[in-house]
Write a protein that holds these residues in place. Structure first.
Motif, short mmCIF file in Angstrom:
data_model
loop_
_atom_site.label_atom_id
_atom_site.label_comp_id
_atom_site.label_asym_id
_atom_site.label_seq_id
_atom_site.Cartn_x
_atom_site.Cartn_y
_atom_site.Cartn_z
N GLN A 9 0.85 -1.18 0.00
CA GLN A 9 0.00 0.00 0.00
C GLN A 9 0.90 1.24 0.00
OE1 GLN A 9 -2.36 2.41 -0.47
NE2 GLN A 9 -3.82 0.90 0.32
N MET A 10 0.63 2.19 -0.90
CA MET A 10 1.46 3.38 -1.00
C MET A 10 1.05 4.46 0.01
SD MET A 10 3.72 2.56 -3.16
CE MET A 10 4.53 4.15 -3.36
N ASN A 11 -0.21 4.50 0.38
CA ASN A 11 -0.68 5.49 1.35
C ASN A 11 -0.19 5.11 2.75
OD1 ASN A 11 -2.76 6.33 3.50
ND2 ASN A 11 -3.28 7.65 1.77
N PRO A 12 0.58 5.97 3.42
CA PRO A 12 1.19 5.60 4.71
C PRO A 12 0.19 5.20 5.78
CG PRO A 12 2.17 7.63 3.87
CD PRO A 12 0.99 7.33 3.00
N GLU A 13 -0.90 5.97 5.92
CA GLU A 13 -1.89 5.65 6.96
C GLU A 13 -2.59 4.33 6.66
OE1 GLU A 13 -1.77 8.66 5.39
OE2 GLU A 13 -0.74 9.70 7.04
N LYS A 14 -2.96 4.13 5.41
CA LYS A 14 -3.62 2.88 5.03
C LYS A 14 -2.66 1.70 5.21
CE LYS A 14 -6.73 4.94 1.57
NZ LYS A 14 -7.07 4.98 0.13
N MET A 61 14.20 -6.74 -9.99
CA MET A 61 13.04 -6.81 -9.09
C MET A 61 11.79 -7.24 -9.84
SD MET A 61 13.08 -3.33 -6.79
CE MET A 61 14.03 -2.24 -7.84
N TRP A 62 10.96 -8.01 -9.16
CA TRP A 62 9.58 -8.20 -9.54
C TRP A 62 8.76 -7.51 -8.46
CZ3 TRP A 62 8.66 -14.02 -11.17
CH2 TRP A 62 9.46 -14.33 -12.28
N ILE A 63 7.99 -6.51 -8.83
CA ILE A 63 7.14 -5.81 -7.88
C ILE A 63 5.80 -6.54 -7.80
CG2 ILE A 63 5.96 -3.66 -7.29
CD1 ILE A 63 9.00 -3.48 -7.08
N ARG A 64 5.33 -6.79 -6.57
CA ARG A 64 4.05 -7.46 -6.36
C ARG A 64 3.14 -6.59 -5.51
NH1 ARG A 64 5.84 -13.70 -4.98
NH2 ARG A 64 5.76 -14.44 -7.13
N HIS A 65 1.86 -6.62 -5.85
CA HIS A 65 0.87 -5.85 -5.10
C HIS A 65 -0.38 -6.71 -4.97
CE1 HIS A 65 -1.34 -2.35 -3.64
NE2 HIS A 65 -2.29 -2.59 -4.53
N VAL A 66 -0.78 -7.00 -3.75
CA VAL A 66 -1.99 -7.79 -3.52
C VAL A 66 -3.20 -6.88 -3.70
CG1 VAL A 66 -3.29 -9.20 -1.89
CG2 VAL A 66 -0.79 -9.35 -1.94
N LEU A 67 -4.07 -7.23 -4.62
CA LEU A 67 -5.25 -6.42 -4.92
C LEU A 67 -6.43 -6.90 -4.07
CD1 LEU A 67 -6.16 -4.09 -6.80
CD2 LEU A 67 -7.14 -5.87 -8.29
N ILE A 68 -6.84 -6.05 -3.12
CA ILE A 68 -7.93 -6.38 -2.20
C ILE A 68 -9.07 -5.40 -2.44
CG2 ILE A 68 -8.56 -6.80 0.20
CD1 ILE A 68 -5.55 -6.84 0.86
N PRO A 69 -10.22 -5.89 -2.91
CA PRO A 69 -11.34 -4.98 -3.18
C PRO A 69 -11.69 -4.12 -1.97
CG PRO A 69 -11.79 -7.14 -4.09
CD PRO A 69 -10.53 -7.28 -3.27
N GLY A 88 -8.16 4.17 -6.76
CA GLY A 88 -7.56 4.63 -8.00
C GLY A 88 -6.33 5.48 -7.80
N ASN A 89 -6.40 6.41 -6.87
CA ASN A 89 -5.24 7.29 -6.64
C ASN A 89 -4.05 6.51 -6.10
OD1 ASN A 89 -4.07 10.05 -6.48
ND2 ASN A 89 -3.97 9.56 -4.30
N ASP A 90 -4.32 5.57 -5.17
CA ASP A 90 -3.24 4.76 -4.62
C ASP A 90 -2.56 3.93 -5.70
OD1 ASP A 90 -3.90 5.75 -2.12
OD2 ASP A 90 -5.10 4.00 -1.56
#
Length: 255
Positions: free
Chosen positions: A130-135, A161-169, A175-177
């Motif tokens: 997650q890019m948003n610090p608080e989230k 590097m392989w960048i991974r991001h878990v997509l959680i609805p 969208g902004n994140d």
């Protein structure tokens, strides 16, 4: 030197190129609400093993790893908590067999602490949750400053590097994140791939076995349409970064 491990998978196919020996280390500094291995958190649990014991297990399956262009991946838990042990293991895998080495990490680590380990790591699978610090703090129990610094340090070294991001609805699909994620990744050197990992519920039974309430009860796996939307938003962020840097028309990294 001994390390504490959780388990092994001798035929991994999703944690790096080819067929891989996947070693799950014990212990993690994060407590992600979506974690499918909460039984790896406790640093005092698991089994203590020597590097030689792990090498003996790997040797049984070497033909599969070599023929497929695979190797060894160390994950967790968080493997950088035992950086010295993993560095020694990777060094021996290279010295004896020339195996490809991959580190699957959250990046919650001081790059200086992991220097010797990164020296013998061919590929880092970096989870940007997650890019948003608080989230991020809500989601993982920790901030993301150290993780972003770790990513920047890898970029400085031009480490693959392989960048991974878990997509959680409803949680990691804002969208902004996602645009911020795309912009950040586009500014990194060494990124060979960006993968969206659809959230799944297969680890809930482990929370139940540990007597823990599962924090994301009711959250469902994203649809194919939601995954494709996320990829589009990430690409928008990458394109924005290129425009801001005057890089329009420059060949893009693989995504």
């Amino acid at each position: 030197m001994k390390g504490r491990i959780h388990s092994i998978d001798t035929f991994g196919t999703v944690d790096g190129p080819g067929i891989r020996f996947v070693l799950f280390m014990q212990g993690c500094a994060l407590q992600c609400r979506f974690c499918h291995n909460p039984d790896t958190w406790d640093t005092g649990a698991g089994k203590a093993v020597s590097v030689e014991e792990v090498l003996q297990e790997i040797e049984k399956y070497l033909p599969y790893y070599r023929r497929s262009g695979g190797g060894i991946t160390v994950t967790g838990g968080e493997p950088t908590l035992q950086a010295g042990f993993v560095a020694e293991l990777f060094s021996e895998c290279k010295r004896r067999w020339g195996l490809h080495t991959a580190l699957d990490s959250s990046g919650f680590c001081d790059p200086g602490h992991a220097k010797a380990l990164l020296d013998v790591t061919d590929l880092v699978l970096l989870d940007l949750k997650q890019m948003n610090p608080e989230k991020h703090e809500w989601l993982t129990s920790r901030g993301n400053d150290r993780i972003l610094q770790f990513a920047a340090a890898l970029s400085e070294r031009n480490k693959p590097m392989w960048i991974r991001h878990v997509l959680i609805p409803g949680i990691t699909d804002d969208g902004n994140d996602l645009r911020v994620l795309g912009s950040f990744v586009e500014g990194l050197r060494g990124v060979e791939k960006l993968e969206l990992l659809p959230y799944h519920r297969m680890g809930i039974y482990k929370w139940q076995q540990l007597g823990k309430a599962y924090p994301l009860e009711g959250v469902q796996t994203p649809t194919d349409r939601e995954v494709q939307r996320a990829y589009r938003l990430i690409e928008e962020g990458r394109a924005l970064y290129r425009r801001e840097q005057g890089l329009t028309g420059v060949a893009e990294q693989t995504c």
